[in-house]
Motif scaffolding. Structure first.
Motif, mmCIF file in Angstrom:
data_model
loop_
_atom_site.group_PDB
_atom_site.id
_atom_site.type_symbol
_atom_site.label_atom_id
_atom_site.label_comp_id
_atom_site.label_asym_id
_atom_site.label_seq_id
_atom_site.Cartn_x
_atom_site.Cartn_y
_atom_site.Cartn_z
ATOM 1 N N GLN A 46 2.267 1.196 -4.209
ATOM 2 C CA GLN A 46 1.254 0.131 -4.109
ATOM 3 C C GLN A 46 1.115 -0.121 -2.609
ATOM 4 O OE1 GLN A 46 -0.043 -1.759 -6.849
ATOM 5 N NE2 GLN A 46 -1.324 -2.960 -5.482
ATOM 6 N N LEU A 47 -0.059 0.096 -2.028
ATOM 7 C CA LEU A 47 -0.207 0.074 -0.571
ATOM 8 C C LEU A 47 -0.939 -1.162 -0.066
ATOM 9 C CD1 LEU A 47 0.281 1.695 2.051
ATOM 10 C CD2 LEU A 47 -1.991 2.684 1.728
ATOM 11 N N ILE A 48 -0.379 -1.729 0.987
ATOM 12 C CA ILE A 48 -1.024 -2.839 1.703
ATOM 13 C C ILE A 48 -1.229 -2.332 3.123
ATOM 14 C CG2 ILE A 48 -0.755 -5.198 2.539
ATOM 15 C CD1 ILE A 48 1.083 -5.635 0.049
ATOM 16 N N ASP A 49 -2.468 -2.382 3.612
ATOM 17 C CA ASP A 49 -2.730 -1.832 4.947
ATOM 18 C C ASP A 49 -2.326 -2.808 6.049
ATOM 19 O OD1 ASP A 49 -4.728 -3.716 5.094
ATOM 20 O OD2 ASP A 49 -6.398 -2.303 5.123
ATOM 21 N N ALA A 50 -2.547 -2.398 7.315
ATOM 22 C CA ALA A 50 -2.109 -3.179 8.481
ATOM 23 C C ALA A 50 -2.772 -4.552 8.551
ATOM 24 C CB ALA A 50 -2.381 -2.386 9.755
ATOM 25 N N GLU A 51 -3.977 -4.685 7.962
ATOM 26 C CA GLU A 51 -4.685 -5.985 7.985
ATOM 27 C C GLU A 51 -4.252 -6.890 6.833
ATOM 28 O OE1 GLU A 51 -6.795 -3.035 8.649
ATOM 29 O OE2 GLU A 51 -6.172 -3.586 10.681
ATOM 30 N N VAL A 58 -1.591 4.251 -4.455
ATOM 31 C CA VAL A 58 -2.015 5.384 -3.633
ATOM 32 C C VAL A 58 -0.894 6.427 -3.625
ATOM 33 C CG1 VAL A 58 -2.612 6.028 -1.244
ATOM 34 C CG2 VAL A 58 -3.354 3.837 -2.142
ATOM 35 N N PRO A 59 -1.219 7.740 -3.621
ATOM 36 C CA PRO A 59 -0.149 8.739 -3.480
ATOM 37 C C PRO A 59 0.603 8.530 -2.157
ATOM 38 C CG PRO A 59 -2.229 9.785 -4.093
ATOM 39 C CD PRO A 59 -2.532 8.351 -3.800
ATOM 40 N N THR A 60 1.901 8.728 -2.186
ATOM 41 C CA THR A 60 2.744 8.438 -1.022
ATOM 42 C C THR A 60 2.350 9.270 0.197
ATOM 43 O OG1 THR A 60 4.543 7.915 -2.518
ATOM 44 C CG2 THR A 60 5.144 8.237 -0.255
ATOM 45 N N ASP A 61 2.023 10.567 0.006
ATOM 46 C CA ASP A 61 1.663 11.393 1.161
ATOM 47 C C ASP A 61 0.379 10.902 1.829
ATOM 48 O OD1 ASP A 61 0.322 12.189 -1.113
ATOM 49 O OD2 ASP A 61 0.332 14.338 -0.625
ATOM 50 N N GLN A 62 -0.558 10.365 1.029
ATOM 51 C CA GLN A 62 -1.800 9.799 1.584
ATOM 52 C C GLN A 62 -1.475 8.530 2.375
ATOM 53 O OE1 GLN A 62 -4.919 9.038 -1.321
ATOM 54 N NE2 GLN A 62 -5.975 7.663 0.091
ATOM 55 N N ALA A 63 -0.593 7.705 1.832
ATOM 56 C CA ALA A 63 -0.184 6.463 2.514
ATOM 57 C C ALA A 63 0.502 6.790 3.843
ATOM 58 C CB ALA A 63 0.753 5.660 1.616
ATOM 59 N N LEU A 64 1.340 7.835 3.854
ATOM 60 C CA LEU A 64 2.006 8.263 5.088
ATOM 61 C C LEU A 64 0.992 8.725 6.137
ATOM 62 C CD1 LEU A 64 5.080 10.162 3.619
ATOM 63 C CD2 LEU A 64 5.207 8.281 5.241
ATOM 64 N N ARG A 65 -0.029 9.482 5.700
ATOM 65 C CA ARG A 65 -1.074 9.954 6.623
ATOM 66 C C ARG A 65 -1.809 8.758 7.234
ATOM 67 N NH1 ARG A 65 -2.060 13.986 2.959
ATOM 68 N NH2 ARG A 65 -3.847 12.909 2.061
ATOM 69 N N MET A 66 -2.135 7.749 6.385
ATOM 70 C CA MET A 66 -2.855 6.557 6.866
ATOM 71 C C MET A 66 -2.021 5.805 7.912
ATOM 72 S SD MET A 66 -4.419 5.237 3.246
ATOM 73 C CE MET A 66 -5.212 3.770 3.840
ATOM 74 N N ALA A 67 -0.706 5.726 7.669
ATOM 75 C CA ALA A 67 0.181 5.037 8.610
ATOM 76 C C ALA A 67 0.241 5.788 9.938
ATOM 77 C CB ALA A 67 1.574 4.902 8.014
ATOM 78 N N GLU A 68 0.334 7.129 9.861
ATOM 79 C CA GLU A 68 0.381 7.959 11.082
ATOM 80 C C GLU A 68 -0.906 7.827 11.888
ATOM 81 O OE1 GLU A 68 1.461 12.026 10.133
ATOM 82 O OE2 GLU A 68 3.310 11.329 9.151
ATOM 83 N N GLU A 69 -2.061 7.818 11.171
ATOM 84 C CA GLU A 69 -3.362 7.687 11.853
ATOM 85 C C GLU A 69 -3.464 6.345 12.581
ATOM 86 O OE1 GLU A 69 -6.295 8.362 8.814
ATOM 87 O OE2 GLU A 69 -5.691 10.464 8.583
ATOM 88 N N ALA A 70 -2.865 5.311 11.988
ATOM 89 C CA ALA A 70 -2.903 3.985 12.611
ATOM 90 C C ALA A 70 -1.827 3.843 13.701
ATOM 91 C CB ALA A 70 -2.705 2.910 11.546
ATOM 92 N N GLY A 71 -0.954 4.863 13.827
ATOM 93 C CA GLY A 71 0.116 4.809 14.822
ATOM 94 C C GLY A 71 1.213 3.833 14.430
ATOM 95 N N LEU A 72 1.343 3.594 13.114
ATOM 96 C CA LEU A 72 2.336 2.642 12.610
ATOM 97 C C LEU A 72 3.260 3.322 11.597
ATOM 98 C CD1 LEU A 72 -0.115 -0.357 12.124
ATOM 99 C CD2 LEU A 72 1.599 -0.150 13.918
ATOM 100 N N ASP A 73 4.108 2.532 10.953
ATOM 101 C CA ASP A 73 5.053 3.061 9.970
ATOM 102 C C ASP A 73 4.684 2.585 8.571
ATOM 103 O OD1 ASP A 73 7.171 4.145 11.873
ATOM 104 O OD2 ASP A 73 7.048 2.061 12.537
ATOM 105 N N LEU A 74 5.083 3.396 7.576
ATOM 106 C CA LEU A 74 4.953 3.004 6.177
ATOM 107 C C LEU A 74 6.308 2.434 5.777
ATOM 108 C CD1 LEU A 74 3.135 3.043 3.611
ATOM 109 C CD2 LEU A 74 4.260 5.178 3.007
ATOM 110 N N VAL A 75 6.356 1.142 5.441
ATOM 111 C CA VAL A 75 7.625 0.466 5.152
ATOM 112 C C VAL A 75 7.625 -0.079 3.732
ATOM 113 C CG1 VAL A 75 9.197 -1.389 5.873
ATOM 114 C CG2 VAL A 75 7.862 -0.170 7.580
ATOM 115 N N GLU A 76 8.716 0.172 3.016
ATOM 116 C CA GLU A 76 8.870 -0.306 1.638
ATOM 117 C C GLU A 76 9.216 -1.796 1.684
ATOM 118 O OE1 GLU A 76 10.663 2.136 -2.024
ATOM 119 O OE2 GLU A 76 12.183 1.366 -0.671
#
Length: 197
Positions: A46-51, A58-76
């Motif tokens: 279940q993904l919550i974005d930076a805003e 969302v699939p986890t690999d897609q969430a990881l890509r979104m975090a990398e694009e934003a220059g941030l981390d995906l945190v549980e």
């Protein structure tokens, strides 16, 4: 004898007595804090974005890509839900904020000390008053007080005097303190613990 041959049985018995030691293997270090980035191995989250917007499952690999694009981390954030809730954020800032919060909580904690007041069964009135003033000061500071009464020699035959003295202390502190441990005899001393109300 030096030239004597050992029997195979004696050799085998000698081998059974030796123990083989295995090298010490340290446990793997335990990671503190939430799982992040590649440590998250669940297929969907279940993904919550930076805003702070909820983007749904969302699939986890897609969430990881979104975090990398934003220059941030995906945190549980909450691992016990189904699927786990993850947020895109700066892990360094999160750790720093948590450390700051913990430090603030430690500052606000009051460490309760146990102060000890020692008396004798045949204490003088003036000495008793001095000890009571000190005890009141400890209660004002929020500390507990352990009143210890030592018996020497033949004083052990008059334990009732000690009990009477501790009960007097209890009565004199009723308004500001409560008894946490009733008077009891341990060896050659009687003790009681009082805590501020």
């Amino acid at each position: 004898m030096p030239g004597e041959q050992k029997s195979p049985l004696a050799f085998r018995n000698n081998m059974e007595n030796t123990t083989i030691r295995r090298p010490f293997k340290a446990d793997a270090p335990v990671k503190e804090g939430p799982r992040s980035n590649r440590e998250i191995r669940i297929p969907k989250v279940q993904l919550i974005d930076a805003e702070g917007q909820n983007l749904g499952v969302v699939p986890t690999d897609q969430a990881l890509r979104m975090a990398e694009e934003a220059g941030l981390d995906l945190v549980e954030i909450s691992p016990n839900t189904e699927p786990p809730v993850c947020k895109i954020l700066d892990l360094g800032k999160l750790k720093y904020a948590n450390q700051k919060k913990a430090a603030e909580a430690r500052k606000k904690q009051k460490i309760v000390e146990i102060k000890e007041i020692k008396m004798r069964p045949n204490i003088d009135t003036h000495d008793y008053e001095v000890k009571m003033k000190a005890m009141n000061r400890f209660f004002e500071d929020g500390d507990k007080v352990k009143v210890t009464l030592k018996f020497r020699g033949r004083e052990m035959a008059h334990q009732e005097l000690g009990m009477k003295l501790l009960l007097q202390v209890k009565d004199d502190t009723t308004e500001i303190a409560k008894v946490e441990a009733e008077p009891k005899l341990e060896g050659r001393q009687m003790m009681m613990v009082l805590a501020p109300k």
